[in-house]
Design a protein around this motif. Structure first.
Motif: not given
Ligand code: NA
Ligand SMILES: Nc1ncnc2c1ncn2[C@@H]1O[C@H](COP(=O)(O)O)[C@@H](O)[C@H]1O
Ligand SMILES: Nc1ncnc2c1ncn2[C@@H]1O[C@H](COP(=O)(O)O)[C@@H](O)[C@H]1O
Ligand SMILES: Nc1ncnc2c1ncn2[C@@H]1O[C@H](COP(=O)(O)O)[C@@H](O)[C@H]1O
Ligand code: NA
Ligand code: NA
Lengths: 105, 371, 371, 371, 105, 105
Positions: C317, C132, C134, C319
C-alpha cells in the motif's frame, strides 16, 4: 570542409534478403554499408513472417556515387520487388572526404 | 473435400474402435491441458486477442530457444551414451531408419494433398510441405514432458531422432518445389509465356543453411558434447551440467512456460489470418498431423519404441517446423505466400498438437500396442 | 508545511509509544539492510553516482521483471489453491475488501495532499497520485523476502492482494485528474482563456491499457494457472514448475538481486533530480508511504492478516508504481511533468521502502497487534 | 626469434625435467578437454568456420557475463569472510602482494618482448601489453572449474586476487604507451616532423573508466556484498543467494557453457586474422602465457597458495583481457591496431589457455611443489 | 530506373506516443512506415522517463507524397509538440516505383 | 506548417567514440541528438573489434543550422577520421518549428 556530393541509398526490407543485398552492394561498387534493425509496416507486410530472435525487417544505408546508386536500385528492384516486402529510395548527401567512398568499380 | 474426410477417418478411426477409448482421450486431454505449459500458451493467445500488454523481449525468446535446443541435445547425448554402453546400436538403428523414412515421406504426402486435393500452387504446396516435413523442437519438449508426467518416459534416444528429423523434409520439399516450378516454367515458356529461371545456387545455399542452421548445430553439437562428456567425466563433475540442462528439471520446464507464453502471443496474432487461409488449410493443419502422427506411432512401435517413445515420435512427425523452414522457403520459393505456411504451422498445427494432438498420439500408441 | 508534519506524526508516533521500540527498529533495519538485495540496490546507486561502468541490458531487466511477475502470480495461485481447499473464501474476502478500499483511498489522500498542501497543479497532483495509488511488485517481493527471513511468512494469499491493488488507484487518479482538468478548463474558457478539450477516448484507452497491462496480465494469468494446475496435477509433475517460480528459491532471490542492481542504477540517475522536485515532494515521498503503510498494517490486522501479511500489505500500500502508472499518466495527463512522479516514486519512495520502510512497517504491524 | 625460443625453454623446460611428466600432462589435457565447457568453445569455432547458423543474442552473452562477474565476486566475498574469521589477513596478504606485483610485471615483460623482440610500434606494443597485463574472468572461471574437478579446489580468496589483477596491468601499459609515444613524437618534432600531442585528459579518463568499469565494479561490489551478508545473515536466509551464485552450481557451470559457445563463435571469426598478425604474434600469444603462468604458479607457491590456488593464479596471470582492455586501449592509443591485440588475446591466448594452458599450469604448480 | 520524387517524413519522439502516430500516419494516407529504437537527447528529455524494457525514444520514417507529408507534420505538431518530447523533419527522396506509395487518400 | 531549412548531420562510427562525439555536438551548438545501434561494414571495419554487449557501431543524427553542421563535421573529421572507423555526411531537411533547434552558440 571538403564535402563531396554523393547519393544515399536506403533499402528497407525483410531480414531474409537484406544480408544478401548488403553483400551484393559491395560487389556493385559500394565501399561499405550500414544496417539497422527496424519494425516495418507496408502493403505486403503479411509476407514478413519470420519468427526468430532477429528483427523481421532491416534497413540498409549506403553512400555511393550516383551511378552506383542507380545500379544498386536496379538490382534491388529487379530481384526483390516482386516477391519480397521492400522499399528503396535515394537522397542527396554531402559527404566528408567523400572521394573515399567512390571506391573500386 | 473427399480426401480430407478420408484422412480424417484414417487418423481418428482407430481411436474409436473400442468403447472406452473416447473417455480415456478426454481424461488424457484434461491431464495434459490443465498444466502450466499449455495454460501459458493459452494465456499468450488471450493476451493478444484482448490486446493485452504482455510482451516477451525477442532476445529472451531467442535465448530460451537456444537453451531448449542445447538441453535437448545434451541430455540426448547423455542418454544415448548410456544406451550405447548397454546395447551398442542394436536398439537404435531401426528407430533411426524409420525416422529418416518418415522424414522423407511426410513432405511428399503433404505436397500431394496440398497440390492435388487443395489445388494450391506448386510453390505454396512445396513451401507448406517443407514446414510439415520438418519438425518442431518445442512440440518435442512438450510431448516429452507429457509422457514423463504420465509415468511413461520415452526411450532415451528420442532426442537423436528429433535431430534426424529436422532436415530431410525441408530439403525434399524445396527440391521438389524448385524442380516442378522449373518444369512448369519451361512448359509456360514453350507456350510463349515468359518465366524467370530459378537460381540453382540459391537452392544449394538454402539447403546448406538448413543443414548447418541453429537448430541442427545446437542439437547435434550438444548431443556429441553430452555423449563425449558422459563417457569421460566422473559423475560429480558432470552433475551441475546435467542439472542445468536436465529436461525434467526446473529450468527446462520453467523456461518452456515462458517460451510457450511467447508462442501463444505469436499464434494469437496469426489467428486473425485463419480467415485468409481458408477452410482447406485449417482442415489440413489438423488432419495431416493426425495421419502423420498415426504413422509415427505405428512405425515407431514396429521399430521397437516404448509407449512414451511412440507418442513422442508421433508428435514430432506430426509437428510442423516454424523456425528452420520459414527462412529457407522464403529464400528458395519466394512466390510462396508465407502467410499460408506460417499460419498453418503455428496457428493451427502447433496449438492443436499441444492441446489435443499429444494425448491423442498417446492413445494411438497404446492402440497400436506400444507399452 | 503543517500537514506534512501532522502526517509525520501520524505515521511515526505509534512507533515511539514505548521505549524499546526504537532499538528494535534499528535492529530490524540492520537485519534488512545488510542483505544482498538492498546492498545490490546500493551498489547500483553508487555505480551511477561515480559514473561507473555497470550496465544491465534492458532486455535482461525486462526479462527478470517478467519472471518476477509470473512467479508472484504462480506461487500466489498455488498457495491460494491450498488456502481455498482448507478454508474456502472465508479467510480471504476481508483482506481483499480492505485492499480494494485502500486502493481507492490512497490515490485520493495523495491527490489531496499534493494539491492542497503542496499546491501542485491538478495534472501533476493527479499524475503523482496515480503512482502512489498503485503498487510496486518489486517492493512486494522485497517485503516478502524480509518477512520470510524474519520467520514470519505472510499469509499465503498476499500475491492475490498485490494483483487487486494494481489497478484501482491508477484509474481513480486518472479519472479525477481528467475531470478536474476539464472543470478548470471550462472555468478558464468562461473567463475567456482557451483550453484544449481532453480526449475522452484516450482516458478510456489508457484505463483499458492499465487493466490489461503486462503486470496485471502476468500476475493474474499465472495466478489462475498456478491455481488450476495445483488442483489438477500430481505433486511430482508440479514440482519443477514450483521450484522454478518458488519465491524462496534461488532463481527468484538471485534474479531479484540483479533487478535491484538495475533499479539502483536508474534511481541513482534520478537522485540528481531531487533538487528539481524540491523539499515538499521529498517529504511527501517519505511521509505519505508511512501514513499509507500504517493504514495498511492496521486495516490488514483488522481483516485478520498475520504479522508477515500486515507488513507486506503495508509495504505494497505504501509503495508507488513506476511501471504501470508512468505510461498511463503520460498518455492521459500530458501536461503533468513526469520528472516529478518518477523521481518521487523511484528515487525517494522506492529506496525509502526498501531500506527503511519495510522494517518500520514490520514494527507498525507488531504495534497494532498483528502476530 | 632467439628470445621466443628462450621464452619457450623457460616456460616448458621444467615440465619435462622428469620422465612421466609428459604423460601426466596428456592425461590432464584429456580430463580437461573432454568436458562440456571447452567442447562448447570448440562447437562455437566449428560453427563459425563452416558458416553455421548458431547465433547468441549479444544481450544473452552480456547478461551471462554480468552473472559470472557477480557470482565470482559474491562467492569470493563469502569465502573471504570465512577465511577472515578463521585467519584474519594472515593467509591473504602475501598472495595479494604477489598478485599486485605480477600485475605490474606482466605488462612490462609483454611490452619489452613485443617492442624489442617483435619490433612492433610503441602504440601496438603498449596496446597488446595492456591486454596481457590484465586478466580474463572467464579464464578464471574455467580454471576454477578445472581444479575443482581434479579435487584440488583453490584457496578461498582467489576471486579477490582476480579483482586485484584486473586494473594495474592496463594502467601501466597505457601510461607507458602514452609516455613513450610522447617522447618519440617530441623527438620527431625536433627532426621537423609534425606529431599530434596526446590528450592527457583522455588517458586519465580511460584509467578512471578501467577502474570503475563493469568488471571491477561487479566483482569488487559483489565481493563486499558477499562478505557483509555472510557476516550478518543467518545461514537459511543466505542459502538461496548462495545457490544462485554458487560457482560449483548448475547455473554457473551451465551458463559458462553458453558463454564459451559464444566466445568460440567470436574466436572462430578471428581465426582468419591469424594470417594477418603473423607468426611472431602467434608465438607470443602462446609463449608469453607460459612464462607468465610459470611465474604465477611459482610465486603463488612462495606466497603459500595451495595446488589449486597456484594453478588458478597461474591461469589468470597468463590470461589476457578482452573485455576491459580493448575500449581503454582504443581510446588512449588510437594508432594501435586493435586487430593485433584482440586476435592475440582472443584467438590465440584464450583458446590456448582453455584447452592446454590450464592443465599445463596445474602440472607446473605441482612441479614447483604446490599441494 | 523509375524514380519518383516523394517526401521522407522523420519523427523522433517518446515511445509512448510513437505507436499512436504510426497508426495515424496510415489513416492520413501513408502506405507504410518504418520504426526504429533510438536513444535521444533534447530540450525536453527530462520528460522522457519511462522505465521499461522498451526504448524510451523511437524514430518513425514515412515515405509519402508532399501533401500527405504536410498533413502528417501538421498532425504531429498540433497534437504532440506542446507536451511531449519530439522532433519532426522532412526531406526529399527519389523512390523506386514510387507511385506505389502515393496510396489511397 | 512552419518548416525551417536546416541540416541533418549523420555520423556512423565505432561505439567507443560515438558518446564522446554526441557530447561534443551539444557543446558545438546542437540542441539535441539521436543515437541508434547499427551494424556496419567499411574500409576499416577490422578496427572495429570491441566485444561486449554493446553494438559495435553507432549512428548519430543531429539537426542543426548550416554553420553548426560545418563545425561538427570539421570536429569529427579532425579528431576521428585518421584512426577510427567512421563516416559522416550532411543532408538538407525542413524542420517543424525548426527555429527551436538553432539553439545557443
Ligand atoms: Na500504493
Ligand atoms: N511509405 C513507407 N514509408 C516508409 N517505410 C515504408 C513505407 N512502405 C513500406 N515501408 C517499409 O518497407 C517495408 C516493406 O514494405 P512493403 O513492401 O510495402 O510491405 C515495410 O515493412 C516498411 O518497413
Ligand atoms: N537537434 C536535434 N537533432 C537530432 N535529434 C534531436 C534534436 N533535438 C531533439 N532530437 C530528438 O528528439 C527527441 C525529443 O527532443 P526534445 O523534444 O527536444 O526533448 C530527443 O530525444 C532526440 O532523440
Ligand atoms: N559507403 C558507405 N555507406 C554507408 N555506410 C558506410 C559506408 N562506408 C562506411 N560506412 C559506415 O561507417 C563505418 C565505418 O566505416 P570505415 O571507416 O570505412 O570502416 C562502417 O562500419 C559503416 O557502418
Ligand atoms: Na513433421
Ligand atoms: Na594477464
Amino acid at each position: 570542409m571538403h564535402l563531396y556530393p554523393l547519393k544515399l541509398v536506403t533499402v528497407v526490407g525483410e531480414t531474409v534478403i537484406m544480408e544478401e543485398i548488403a553483400e551484393e552492394v559491395i560487389k556493385l561498387g559500394a565501399t561499405g554499408f550500414t544496417l539497422s534493425d527496424v519494425v516495418g509496416h507496408g502493403s505486403r507486410s503479411t509476407r514478413n513472417v519470420l519468427i526468430s530472435g532477429e528483427a523481421k525487417t532491416r534497413k540498409l544505408e549506403v553512400v555511393v556515387p550516383s551511378e552506383v546508386a542507380v545500379t544498386i536500385l536496379t538490382y534491388v528492384s529487379h530481384n526483390y520487388f516482386e516477391h519480397y516486402a521492400c522499399i528503396a529510395w535515394l537522397s542527396d548527401v554531402a559527404v566528408v572526404r567523400g572521394d573515399q567512398y567512390v571506391g573500386k568499380q | 473435400m473427399l480426401l480430407p474426410a478420408a484422412l480424417f477417418a484414417t487418423g481418428l478411426m482407430p481411436l474409436f474402435a473400442d468403447g472406452g477409448q473416447f473417455a480415456r482421450i478426454v481424461e488424457s486431454l484434461e491431464r495434459n491441458l490443465l498444466t502450466p505449459i499449455p495454460l501459458c500458451f493459452l494465456l499468450g493467445i488471450i493476451s493478444t486477442r484482448i490486446h493485452g500488454g504482455i510482451k516477451i523481449p525477442k532476445e529472451l525468446y531467442y535465448s530460451i530457444a537456444i537453451f531448449l535446443l542445447m538441453s535437448i541435445g545434451f541430455i540426448g547425448g547423455h542418454e544415448l551414451s548410456h544406451e550405447y554402453q548397454l546395447h551398442g546400436v542394436s536398439t537404435i538403428w531401426k528407430p533411426a531408419l524409420v525416422t529418416l523414412f518418415l522424414g522423407c515421406l511426410t513432405p511428399i504426402t503433404s505436397f500431394v494433398v496440398l497440390r492435388y486435393v487443395g489445388g494450391m500452387s506448386i510453390a505454396d504446396s512445396a513451401g507448406i510441405a517443407a514446414h510439415y516435413g520438418s519438425t518442431s523442437a518445442v512440440t518435442y519438449a512438450v510431448a516429452n514432458s507429457f509422457v514423463e508426467q504420465t509415468q511413461h518416459p520415452a526411450d532415451s534416444f528420442l532426442p537423436t531422432l528429433v535431430t534426424l528429423l529436422e532436415c530431410p523434409g525441408i530439403a525434399i520439399a524445396l527440391v521438389l518445389g524448385a524442380a516442378l516450378s522449373a518444369k512448369e516454367r519451361a512448359a509456360k515458356a514453350a507456350d510463349g509465356l515468359p518465366g524467370k529461371p530459378v537460381k540453382k545456387s540459391k537452392l544449394g545455399e538454402a539447403l546448406y543453411e538448413v543443414m548447418t542452421g541453429q537448430s541442427i548445430m545446437l542439437m547435434a553439437g550438444l548431443l556429441v558434447i553430452g555423449f563425449v562428456s558422459t563417457q569421460f567425466m566422473d559423475e560429480k563433475g558432470f552433475q551441475p551440467f546435467y542439472e542445468f540442462f536436465q529436461s525434467k528439471g526446473m529450468l527446462f520446464r520453467g523456461l518452456l512456460c515462458i517460451f510457450l507464453l511467447e508462442m501463444g502471443l505469436v499464434a494469437g496474432e496469426r489467428l486473425g489470418d485463419l480467415v485468409k487461409v481458408g477452410p482447406f488449410l485449417v482442415a489440413f493443419g489438423i488432419l495431416m498431423p493426425l495421419v502423420h502422427g498415426f504413422l509415427g506411432a505405428w512405425m515407431g512401435h514396429l521399430a521397437g519404441l516404448n509407449l512414451g517413445g511412440c507418442t513422442v515420435l508421433a508428435a514430432i512427425v506430426a509437428s510442423a517446423s516454424y523456425i528452420a523452414a520459414p527462412p529457407a522457403v522464403r529464400l528458395t520459393l519466394p512466390e510462396a505466400n508465407p502467410t499460408y505456411s506460417i499460419t498453418a504451422a503455428l496457428a493451427i498445427t502447433f496449438p492443436f498438437n499441444i492441446a489435443f494432438g499429444i494425448p491423442i498420439y498417446f492413445e494411438m500408441a497404446k492402440w497400436v500396442g506400444a507399452q
